[in-house]
Design an enzyme around this catalytic site. Structure first.
Site, short mmCIF file in Angstrom:
data_model
loop_
_atom_site.label_atom_id
_atom_site.label_comp_id
_atom_site.label_asym_id
_atom_site.label_seq_id
_atom_site.Cartn_x
_atom_site.Cartn_y
_atom_site.Cartn_z
CB SER A 53 20.07 7.95 -50.99
OG SER A 53 19.15 8.65 -51.78
NE ARG A 57 22.94 10.64 -47.92
CZ ARG A 57 22.26 11.07 -48.99
NH1 ARG A 57 22.27 10.35 -50.11
NH2 ARG A 57 21.58 12.20 -48.96
N GLY A 125 22.64 14.61 -59.36
CA GLY A 125 22.46 15.75 -58.46
C GLY A 125 23.03 15.46 -57.08
NE ARG A 154 18.46 18.18 -60.88
CZ ARG A 154 18.51 17.03 -60.21
NH1 ARG A 154 19.23 16.02 -60.68
NH2 ARG A 154 17.87 16.89 -59.08
CD GLN A 200 20.16 15.90 -54.39
OE1 GLN A 200 20.11 16.99 -54.94
NE2 GLN A 200 20.02 14.77 -55.05
CG ASP A 348 13.61 10.53 -55.85
OD1 ASP A 348 13.49 11.71 -56.23
OD2 ASP A 348 14.62 10.10 -55.27
CE LYS A 375 13.52 15.98 -56.68
NZ LYS A 375 14.57 15.92 -55.64
NE ARG A 379 12.15 12.74 -61.91
CZ ARG A 379 12.98 12.21 -61.04
NH1 ARG A 379 12.70 12.26 -59.75
NH2 ARG A 379 14.09 11.61 -61.44
NE ARG A 421 14.12 8.41 -58.82
CZ ARG A 421 14.82 7.38 -58.37
NH1 ARG A 421 14.44 6.14 -58.63
NH2 ARG A 421 15.92 7.56 -57.65
C1 S3P Z 1 18.52 12.45 -52.69
C2 S3P Z 1 17.63 13.40 -52.28
C3 S3P Z 1 16.45 13.81 -53.05
C4 S3P Z 1 16.12 12.79 -54.13
C5 S3P Z 1 17.33 12.34 -54.89
C6 S3P Z 1 18.32 11.69 -53.94
C7 S3P Z 1 19.67 12.13 -51.84
O1 S3P Z 1 16.72 15.04 -53.67
O2 S3P Z 1 15.18 13.35 -55.03
O3 S3P Z 1 16.98 11.39 -55.88
O4 S3P Z 1 20.30 11.06 -52.04
O5 S3P Z 1 19.99 12.92 -50.95
P1 S3P Z 1 16.44 16.45 -52.91
O6 S3P Z 1 17.32 16.51 -51.74
O7 S3P Z 1 16.79 17.50 -53.93
O8 S3P Z 1 14.99 16.42 -52.57
#
Ligand code: S3P
Length: 462
Positions: A53, A57, A125, A154, A200, A348, A375, A379, A421
């Site tokens: 994450s 960013r 994603g 998705r 997200q 996760d 996801k 999952r 995962r």
């Molecule tokens: C993430 C947020 C999560 C997580 C993903 C990474 C992020 O998803 O499952 O692996 O970096 O913002 P969601 O925001 O859909 O819960």
């Protein structure tokens, strides 16, 4: 004499070694894991890759900031590579990715260039959803976005709808699916009450708010990871947070300035070793330099509730994110219930927690986790079917899993369903199974954890 006898014994009765073998097939790679009948243990010190994450960013904010951003410890997985490629295609200069130092020459807020081709977000994603906020607010440019088969299935409505409320122009396949097309333009600020706790979604709206005149606010039902808020503040955005109401606001117009980012190890990757250390008899592992941001430490709380022996050592701060070394030793586990506000803080880690629950005494309940169905794979369904294939007793519920613990696992043929995962969770399950387990499509692990199999081999002992 003793030395000679030992020498003879060692030569004549070689210690059985665990088989850990990744083999190519015509279409994919299969990982076979066969612990010897005497069993194995995991021992040593493990360095884990950078937080996924935070890596995304750092690349994105570096690309839209003015001046240079230096990133230390970037995750070299396929997902951050997708982010880097997309932002290169929109004008940012990003050096070759490596863990030592990645340099990003930012183009400045509002200066994304129209790419000459489709932006491909691969399996990611986070890239797709966060980037959409920036594309929708980039006036005068047209963008098209697609990804792999998983990304194209998705839900993107969760970000398309709030962006449309801000005035964004986005086209999509039926049901809000990618491929997507975006005509960037000036947006208006909103206060968005998100029906789901999703970093997200929150981050997408906040990024769209950077170029939007006025105050854009997101309120979520419970707090999701806050890496965007922390990093946006460090880069100079005008951002406020109210943890009481799970709200974050950005006021548009502030310029972002390149920073030096240190990416801590990913607690979501550490989770595989935390569970492996807890469930494989005789194990004793130290996982170094793990990010312990409180919005991510649900896994530590869940494992503590199950009776795992985990201690935090050498706690420190690394460029705005708390970090520690995590020491785990094998111990008996008991069942627990994982639900409510805890879910976004370990979202996760549920596949690997399901593996831990198979050895725990009693029935573990995972509730309020329907998000897992959208996801990289479904999952809940995949973990239930694949663990049951190995002899576990797992019942799938609409929003979770019920796992009857204390059921010995038996080696079997299982499948990752191309989900990183799942691939790694099943590899850890294989360590406590009797007989060989083959995990098909195990190469998926490289999405977030290149080097996972090598680390497993290095720390496995008979
Ligand atoms: C993430 C947020 C999560 C997580 C993903 C990474 C992020 O998803 O499952 O692996 O970096 O913002 P969601 O925001 O859909 O819960």
């Amino acid at each position: 004499m003793a030395t000679t006898l030992c020498h003879i014994l060692c030569q004549s009765t070689p210690m059985p070694t665990p088989t850990i073998l990744l083999q190519p097939t015509e279409t994919h790679h299969s990982l076979t894991i066969a612990p010897p009948p005497v069993g194995i243990s995991l021992r040593g010190r493990i360095q884990i890759p950078g937080d996924k994450s935070i890596s995304h960013r750092a690349l994105m904010l570096g690309a839209i900031a003015q001046g240079e951003t230096q990133i230390q410890g970037l995750l070299l997985g396929e997902d951050p590579r997708s982010t880097a490629d997309c932002f290169r295609a929109m004008g940012a200069t990003i050096s070759e990715l490596n863990t030592d130092r990645v340099t990003v020459q930012g183009i400045g807020l509002g200066n994304l260039q129209e790419p000459k081709d489709v932006l491909n977000t691969g399996n990611s994603g986070t890239t797709t959803r966060l980037m959409l906020g920036l594309l929708a607010s980039q006036a005068g440019c047209f963008f098209t976005v697609t990804g792999d088969a998983s990304i194209r299935s998705r839900p993107m409505n969760r970000v398309i709808q709030p962006l449309q409320q801000m005035g964004a122009q986005i086209w999509h396949r039926a049901g809000g699916l990618a491929p997507l097309a975006v005509q960037g333009q000036a947006l208006k600020p909103i206060h968005y009450h998100s029906p789901i706790a999703s970093a997200q979604v929150k981050s997408c709206i906040l990024l769209a708010g950077l170029l939007t005149e006025g105050k854009t606010t997101v309120t979520e039902p419970s707090l999701s990871r806050d890496h965007s808020e922390r990093m946006l503040r460090a880069f100079g955005a005008n951002i406020t947070v109210d943890p009481e109401t799970c709200s974050a606001s950005v006021t548009g117009g502030a310029l972002l300035h390149g920073q030096s980012v240190i990416v801590p190890g990913d607690i979501s990757s550490a989770a595989f070793w935390l569970v492996a250390g807890a469930i494989v008899p005789g194990s004793d592992l130290v996982i170094e330099n793990v990010g312990i941001n409180p919005t991510r430490t649900g896994i530590l709380e869940a494992l503590a509730a199950m009776g795992a022996d985990i201690t935090l050592e050498n706690q420190r701060d690394a460029a705005g994110e708390p970090v520690a070394d995590l020491h785990v030793r094998h111990s008996p586990l008991k069942a627990c219930t994982i639900a409510g506000d805890l879910i976004p803080r370990l979202i996760d880690e549920i596949p690997i927690l399901a593996v831990a629950a198979t050895v725990a005494e009693g029935t573990t309940l995972i509730q309020d986790a329907a998000e897992l169905r959208v996801k990289e794979s479904d999952r809940l369904a995949v973990m239930a079917t694949q663990l049951n294939q190995m002899g576990a007793k797992v019942c799938e519920r609409p929003d979770g899993l019920e796992i009857m613990g204390g059921t010995p696992l038996i080696g079997a043929e299982v499948d990752s369903f191309t989900d990183h995962r799942i691939a790694m969770s099943l590899a850890i399950a294989a360590l406590i199974a009797t007989g060989p387990t083959t995990i098909h499509r195990a190469e998926a692990a490289a999405v977030s954890y290149p080097g996972f199999i090598e680390t497993l081999k290095e720390n496995c002992q008979v």
